[in-house]
Design a protein around this motif. Structure first.
Motif, PDB file in Angstrom:
ATOM      1  N   GLY A  80      10.371   6.458   5.682  1.00 48.26           N
ATOM      2  CA  GLY A  80       8.969   6.797   5.824  1.00 48.26           C
ATOM      3  C   GLY A  80       8.052   5.597   5.715  1.00 48.26           C
ATOM      4  O   GLY A  80       8.495   4.446   5.634  1.00 48.26           O
ATOM      5  N   SER A  81       6.760   5.894   5.704  1.00 45.66           N
ATOM      6  CA  SER A  81       5.739   4.842   5.687  1.00 45.66           C
ATOM      7  C   SER A  81       4.668   5.135   4.647  1.00 45.66           C
ATOM      8  O   SER A  81       4.413   6.291   4.298  1.00 45.66           O
ATOM      9  CB  SER A  81       5.060   4.745   7.058  1.00 45.66           C
ATOM     10  N   LEU A  82       4.067   4.071   4.174  1.00 49.45           N
ATOM     11  CA  LEU A  82       2.896   4.144   3.301  1.00 49.45           C
ATOM     12  C   LEU A  82       1.991   2.982   3.639  1.00 49.45           C
ATOM     13  O   LEU A  82       2.450   1.932   4.114  1.00 49.45           O
ATOM     14  CB  LEU A  82       3.290   4.049   1.825  1.00 49.45           C
ATOM     15  N   ARG A  83       0.709   3.153   3.374  1.00 51.73           N
ATOM     16  CA  ARG A  83      -0.225   2.047   3.529  1.00 51.73           C
ATOM     17  C   ARG A  83      -0.949   1.820   2.210  1.00 51.73           C
ATOM     18  O   ARG A  83      -1.623   2.726   1.710  1.00 51.73           O
ATOM     19  CB  ARG A  83      -1.247   2.301   4.634  1.00 51.73           C
ATOM     20  N   LEU A  84      -0.796   0.641   1.679  1.00 54.37           N
ATOM     21  CA  LEU A  84      -1.496   0.254   0.463  1.00 54.37           C
ATOM     22  C   LEU A  84      -2.793  -0.437   0.821  1.00 54.37           C
ATOM     23  O   LEU A  84      -2.886  -1.124   1.837  1.00 54.37           O
ATOM     24  CB  LEU A  84      -0.629  -0.679  -0.383  1.00 54.37           C
TER      25      LEU A  84
ATOM     26  N   ALA B  20      -6.309  -1.664  -6.259  1.00 48.89           N
ATOM     27  CA  ALA B  20      -5.186  -1.312  -5.396  1.00 48.89           C
ATOM     28  C   ALA B  20      -5.008   0.201  -5.373  1.00 48.89           C
ATOM     29  O   ALA B  20      -5.214   0.875  -6.377  1.00 48.89           O
ATOM     30  CB  ALA B  20      -3.907  -1.973  -5.893  1.00 48.89           C
ATOM     31  N   SER B  21      -4.622   0.701  -4.214  1.00 46.21           N
ATOM     32  CA  SER B  21      -4.397   2.138  -4.076  1.00 46.21           C
ATOM     33  C   SER B  21      -3.423   2.402  -2.930  1.00 46.21           C
ATOM     34  O   SER B  21      -3.102   1.492  -2.159  1.00 46.21           O
ATOM     35  CB  SER B  21      -5.723   2.865  -3.819  1.00 46.21           C
TER      36      SER B  21
ATOM     37  N   VAL C  77      -7.813  -5.521   1.985  1.00 50.81           N
ATOM     38  CA  VAL C  77      -6.544  -5.934   2.581  1.00 50.81           C
ATOM     39  C   VAL C  77      -5.591  -4.759   2.529  1.00 50.81           C
ATOM     40  O   VAL C  77      -5.536  -4.034   1.527  1.00 50.81           O
ATOM     41  CB  VAL C  77      -5.971  -7.152   1.842  1.00 50.81           C
ATOM     42  N   TYR C  78      -4.863  -4.571   3.618  1.00 53.90           N
ATOM     43  CA  TYR C  78      -3.926  -3.467   3.718  1.00 53.90           C
ATOM     44  C   TYR C  78      -2.496  -3.986   3.808  1.00 53.90           C
ATOM     45  O   TYR C  78      -2.249  -5.049   4.360  1.00 53.90           O
ATOM     46  CB  TYR C  78      -4.226  -2.629   4.956  1.00 53.90           C
TER      47      TYR C  78
ATOM     48  N   TYR D 146       1.411  -4.794  -6.693  1.00 49.20           N
ATOM     49  CA  TYR D 146       0.183  -5.394  -7.182  1.00 49.20           C
ATOM     50  C   TYR D 146      -0.445  -6.257  -6.091  1.00 49.20           C
ATOM     51  O   TYR D 146       0.258  -6.996  -5.406  1.00 49.20           O
ATOM     52  CB  TYR D 146       0.460  -6.303  -8.378  1.00 49.20           C
ATOM     53  N   CYS D 147      -1.754  -6.171  -5.973  1.00 50.72           N
ATOM     54  CA  CYS D 147      -2.423  -7.152  -5.133  1.00 50.72           C
ATOM     55  C   CYS D 147      -3.025  -8.223  -6.033  1.00 50.72           C
ATOM     56  O   CYS D 147      -3.383  -7.957  -7.184  1.00 50.72           O
ATOM     57  CB  CYS D 147      -3.476  -6.524  -4.234  1.00 50.72           C
TER      58      CYS D 147
END
Length: 126
Positions: A16-20, A6-7, A78-79, A94-95
């Motif tokens: 705001g936004s984030l993409r994991l 995961a990152s 997977v995002y 966590y994924c």
């Protein structure tokens, strides 16, 4: 050996936004479910979203309309696109992944998953 990486976590202001990202490797079958969970300080781990290998997606009510889960099967990744972030979204994310052994009801339960990534911290400041 199944591995999940995961990152994408970080510090972001409210709104705001984030993409994991969750990169998966080692599965012997393509019939899988990948989920995202989060755990805030002092709270239990909670389910956020999941996606099946068929592309079916599910969301917790708390993130519905703000978060979008997607997959890139060519990259086995997977995002989790997170928009309109709120300080309440602050947590370690966590994924988790497993083969699709049971129905979708079980995909929201942490104990369903045998494979977990290391977690990535998301901090949303007010």
């Amino acid at each position: 050996e199944v591995q999940l990486q995961a990152s994408g976590g970080g510090l972001v202001q409210a709104g705001g936004s984030l993409r994991l990202s969750c990169a998966a490797s080692g599965f012997t079958s393509d019939d899988t479910v990948i989920g995202w969970f989060r755990q805030a300080p002092g709270k239990q781990r909670e389910w956020v979203s999941c996606i099946s290998s068929d592309g079916d997606t599910y969301y917790a009510d708390s993130v519905k309309g703000r978060f979008t889960i997607s997959s890139d099967n060519t990259k086995s990744t997977v995002y989790l696109q997170m928009n309109s972030l709120d300080p309440e979204d602050t947590a370690v994310y966590y994924c988790a992944a497993d083969h699709r052994r049971l129905g979708k009801f079980f995909w929201r339960v942490a104990s369903y998953y045998n494979y977990w990534g290391q977690g990535t911290l998301v901090t949303v400041s007010s």
